[in-house]
Scaffold this active site. Sequence first.
Site, PDB file in Angstrom:
ATOM      1  N   ASP A 210      -9.793  20.079 -31.376  1.00 29.69           N
ATOM      2  CA  ASP A 210     -10.185  19.046 -30.412  1.00 29.69           C
ATOM      3  C   ASP A 210     -10.037  19.603 -29.000  1.00 29.69           C
ATOM      4  O   ASP A 210      -9.536  20.714 -28.810  1.00 29.69           O
ATOM      5  CB  ASP A 210      -9.334  17.776 -30.574  1.00 29.69           C
ATOM      6  CG  ASP A 210      -7.843  18.055 -30.455  1.00 29.69           C
ATOM      7  OD1 ASP A 210      -7.452  19.216 -30.192  1.00 29.69           O
ATOM      8  OD2 ASP A 210      -7.055  17.118 -30.630  1.00 29.69           O
ATOM      9  N   ASP A 212      -8.063  19.506 -25.526  1.00 26.82           N
ATOM     10  CA  ASP A 212      -6.747  19.070 -25.069  1.00 26.82           C
ATOM     11  C   ASP A 212      -6.938  17.850 -24.146  1.00 26.82           C
ATOM     12  O   ASP A 212      -8.065  17.491 -23.806  1.00 26.82           O
ATOM     13  CB  ASP A 212      -6.040  20.248 -24.364  1.00 26.82           C
ATOM     14  CG  ASP A 212      -4.540  20.073 -24.318  1.00 26.82           C
ATOM     15  OD1 ASP A 212      -3.950  19.636 -25.330  1.00 26.82           O
ATOM     16  OD2 ASP A 212      -3.935  20.366 -23.267  1.00 26.82           O
TER      17      ASP A 212
END
Length: 287
Positions: A210, A212
């Site tokens: 993903d 951050d």
Amino acid sequence: MAAKAEIGIIGGSGLYEMPGIERVREVEVVTPFGKPSDAYGLGILEGRKVAFLARHGRGHVLLPSEINFRANIFGMKKLGVERIISVSAVGSLREELEPLDMVLPSQFFDRTQARPSTFFGGGIVAHISFSDPICPVVQQALAAGCAEAGVACHVGGTYLCMEGPAFSTKAESNVYRSWGMDVIGMTNLQEAKLAREAELCYATLAMVTDYDCWHPQHDAVSVSTVIEYLNRNVRNAQAVIRGAIRALPAERTCKCSSALAHAILTDPRRVSVRAKKKLALLVGKYL
Ligand SMILES: [Zn+2]
């Protein structure tokens, strides 16, 4: 004694086993630094002898700060491993490093605190060169594995290694971006240092799970999406590892295998028998 394995695979979050290893058997390895994270799975993958280790233990029972990195790497050395492929789930600090991409970092930046990161001390002083922490040959093999598997891959960049277990604040995440960091994880820096001290080749396969928390979309991503991405990343990583092993040349021609040649500063006459015995596997050929 013949080496039990040639290539070590360290599986991170989500990657607790490596399907397709033939004639797999488990071995517990005893080290002078205590117990590794789990038993090693030994077997044959793509015709090569491999040793697989789940970094957090099967069932994911160890925090990054609780991992006995020294035992994990010493155990690999003891099994005869010469090269390590290390898989790590990471957060992206750059828009262009998208979830489901793979990153093959060339650098690390240390933001951990007080983790044991050396085999030395106790009467033997050594300073390894760590300016280029990644083995270029293993990194290239991983790039070839990504190309073969059709997985988007970025070669180079910096892996910032944080302590965790909590993720960053937005302020920290933005500072890391301003420093030019590319991905953030919690484990690979210690492994890379210890692998270098053990004269093992080491390269990271970083799976972007993903963005951050700096990213505007970060809070909108559901847990189920993150888990789905982690699972897809793991399947991709397994394919990439197989391709990388096929691409790895049999002989080592890189500098990793002689990293300690000029690193030990202690006068051999001052090294105690006990210290020499403890580190014989690493320093025996020099002292
Ligand atoms: Zn190497």
